[in-house]
Write an enzyme that holds these catalytic residues in place. Structure first.
Site, PDB file in Angstrom:
ATOM      1  CB  THR A   1     -12.095   4.077  16.773  1.00  0.00           C
ATOM      2  OG1 THR A   1     -11.758   2.777  16.265  1.00  0.00           O
ATOM      3  CG2 THR A   1     -13.277   3.947  17.717  1.00  0.00           C
TER       4      THR A   1
ATOM      5  NE  ARG B   1      -3.304  -0.051   3.054  1.00  0.00           N
ATOM      6  CZ  ARG B   1      -3.843   0.083   4.261  1.00  0.00           C
ATOM      7  NH1 ARG B   1      -3.704  -0.882   5.156  1.00  0.00           N
ATOM      8  NH2 ARG B   1      -4.512   1.173   4.567  1.00  0.00           N
TER       9      ARG B   1
ATOM     10  CE  LYS C   1      -3.664  -3.214  11.811  1.00  0.00           C
ATOM     11  NZ  LYS C   1      -4.594  -2.688  10.810  1.00  0.00           N
ATOM     12  CG  ASP C   2      -4.720  -4.350   7.243  1.00  0.00           C
ATOM     13  OD1 ASP C   2      -5.622  -4.114   8.060  1.00  0.00           O
ATOM     14  OD2 ASP C   2      -3.755  -3.594   7.043  1.00  0.00           O
TER      15      ASP C   2
ATOM     16  NE  ARG D   1      -7.608   5.745  11.330  1.00  0.00           N
ATOM     17  CZ  ARG D   1      -8.003   4.523  11.660  1.00  0.00           C
ATOM     18  NH1 ARG D   1      -8.309   4.254  12.916  1.00  0.00           N
ATOM     19  NH2 ARG D   1      -8.084   3.572  10.766  1.00  0.00           N
TER      20      ARG D   1
ATOM     21  CB  SER E   1     -11.704  -0.552  15.176  1.00  0.00           C
ATOM     22  OG  SER E   1     -11.647  -1.804  15.814  1.00  0.00           O
TER      23      SER E   1
ATOM     24  NE  ARG F   1      -9.281  -4.604  17.520  1.00  0.00           N
ATOM     25  CZ  ARG F   1      -8.542  -3.741  18.231  1.00  0.00           C
ATOM     26  NH1 ARG F   1      -8.406  -3.908  19.528  1.00  0.00           N
ATOM     27  NH2 ARG F   1      -7.930  -2.726  17.642  1.00  0.00           N
ATOM     28  NE  ARG F   2      -8.210   0.423  17.914  1.00  0.00           N
ATOM     29  CZ  ARG F   2      -7.467   0.821  16.880  1.00  0.00           C
ATOM     30  NH1 ARG F   2      -8.023   1.519  15.899  1.00  0.00           N
ATOM     31  NH2 ARG F   2      -6.188   0.518  16.837  1.00  0.00           N
TER      32      ARG F   2
ATOM     33  CB  SER G   1      -0.701   4.418   3.851  1.00  0.00           C
ATOM     34  OG  SER G   1      -0.184   3.252   4.467  1.00  0.00           O
TER      35      SER G   1
ATOM     36  NE  ARG H   1     -11.558   2.998   6.853  1.00  0.00           N
ATOM     37  CZ  ARG H   1     -11.786   2.926   5.537  1.00  0.00           C
ATOM     38  NH1 ARG H   1     -13.020   3.028   5.071  1.00  0.00           N
ATOM     39  NH2 ARG H   1     -10.811   2.716   4.703  1.00  0.00           N
ATOM     40  N   GLY H   2      -9.033   6.316   7.619  1.00  0.00           N
ATOM     41  CA  GLY H   2      -7.844   6.965   7.091  1.00  0.00           C
ATOM     42  C   GLY H   2      -6.604   6.458   7.796  1.00  0.00           C
ATOM     43  CG  ASN H   3      -2.745   7.783   6.391  1.00  0.00           C
ATOM     44  OD1 ASN H   3      -2.561   8.689   7.181  1.00  0.00           O
ATOM     45  ND2 ASN H   3      -2.715   7.981   5.071  1.00  0.00           N
TER      46      ASN H   3
ATOM     47  CB  CYS I   1     -15.526  -6.481   7.385  1.00  0.00           C
ATOM     48  SG  CYS I   1     -17.068  -6.003   6.594  1.00  0.00           S
TER      49      CYS I   1
END
Length: 311
Positions: A129, A12, A83-84, A157, A131, A133-134, A14, A151-153, A244
């Protein structure tokens, strides 16, 4: 077998992803100083899309274009955050993981401009966030806080935080380390407070199966402990068949004695129901351990919980 003169590494585009590539290049130079490397940077659909990842097919949105470049022969080696990489489906046909690098920090970090810890945040604090999960874990442990989609790198953020789009962020410690921004961390959260995502902190090196020369070179970078941990975690996710939008968290840990354990959790999105499982491998191999922990969660109702979440 002749050693390749040049290795083309696709990733990627980023800043964090390119920092990860630089780690791979540095480690390659240490074991194969005669090999030159070139970087093939691609912008994935996941990087371009700032909406719900489920509409793009989930986490595969961050790997599809990278995989395509590898399969097409436009690159020799792909660098992925484990993780991705989706575990509910096989790797693209004709590709394989040649190595998992030594694992980085798996924990999450709170970034708060005032330096407050998580327990010190006042009610109504907006946590940036996206996520699931979070979000689920914060809903369970700190229901008075508010999660706002972001979202975003990591760099982007942090810019949004500075612009007032949120009052605080949750980001991966390893990611902040890779981009040199650990200075913004106000608290590192333990795994008990914020259970990490499957594959956290591990970089995977993916090659074409028939490219034995490249596999031979990069396999020297592999870390046996990271390989065992990633194998157990990805098998867990594969058996659970989480999508997802499934709040699934967990991590395997290799002890100095060689013992391997795996802890995993499945949440409802609102955090009101939490399923837990934790087992030691004993005589089990990592994949069998992942299967065993997944089965323990399925016995508690994980299948109904996961299938009941829209995606």
């Amino acid at each position: 077998m002749s050693e390749p003169e040049v290795l083309r590494i696709v990733s990627r585009s980023s800043p964090m992803a390119l920092a990860q590539v630089e780690r791979v290049r540095a480690e390659l130079a240490g074991v194969r100083p005669g090999i030159r490397t070139e970087v093939v940077a691609v912008t994935t659909s996941g990087d371009r899309w700032m909406g719900d990842l489920a509409r793009l097919g989930g986490k595969g949105a961050f790997t599809k274009e990278v995989d395509a470049a590898l399969v097409a022969g436009e690159a020799d080696l792909a660098v992925h955050c484990v993780k991705d990489v989706p575990a509910d489906r096989p790797l693209p046909a004709g590709t394989t993981f040649a190595a998992f690098l030594r694992r980085d920090d798996i924990r999450d970090a709170l970034v708060h401009p005032g330096g407050l810890a998580l327990d010190e945040l006042p009610a109504g604090t907006r946590i940036g966030t996206s996520s699931v999960r979070r979000v689920a874990q914060l809903a369970a442990s700190h229901p008075r806080l508010e999660c706002v989609p972001m979202r975003g790198n990591a760099n982007r953020r942090l810019e949004k935080l500075a612009a007032g789009d949120a009052d605080a962020l949750l980001l991966a410690v390893s990611g902040l380390e890779r981009i040199g921004r650990t200075d913004v961390i106000s608290e590192v959260l333990s795994e008990e407070v914020m259970c990490p995502p499957i594959g956290a902190g591990i970089l995977a090196l993916q090659c074409r199966e028939d490219d034995t020369a490249t596999i031979d070179v990069v396999s020297a970078l592999g870390d046996p402990q990271a390989h065992r941990e990633a194998t157990a975690e990805r098998m867990l996710l594969h058996v659970l068949q989480g999508h997802c939008n499934s709040p699934i968290a967990g991590y395997a840990r290799s002890e100095s004695s060689g013992d391997l354990s795996l802890r995993a959790k499945v949440f409802t999105p609102d955090g009101k129901r939490v399923l837990n499982a934790h087992e030691w491998a004993g005589p089990l191999d990592p994949a069998t351990l992942g299967t065993s922990v997944a089965v323990a969660l399925l016995r508690q109702g994980a299948r109904e919980l996961i299938d009941g979440i829209p995606h």
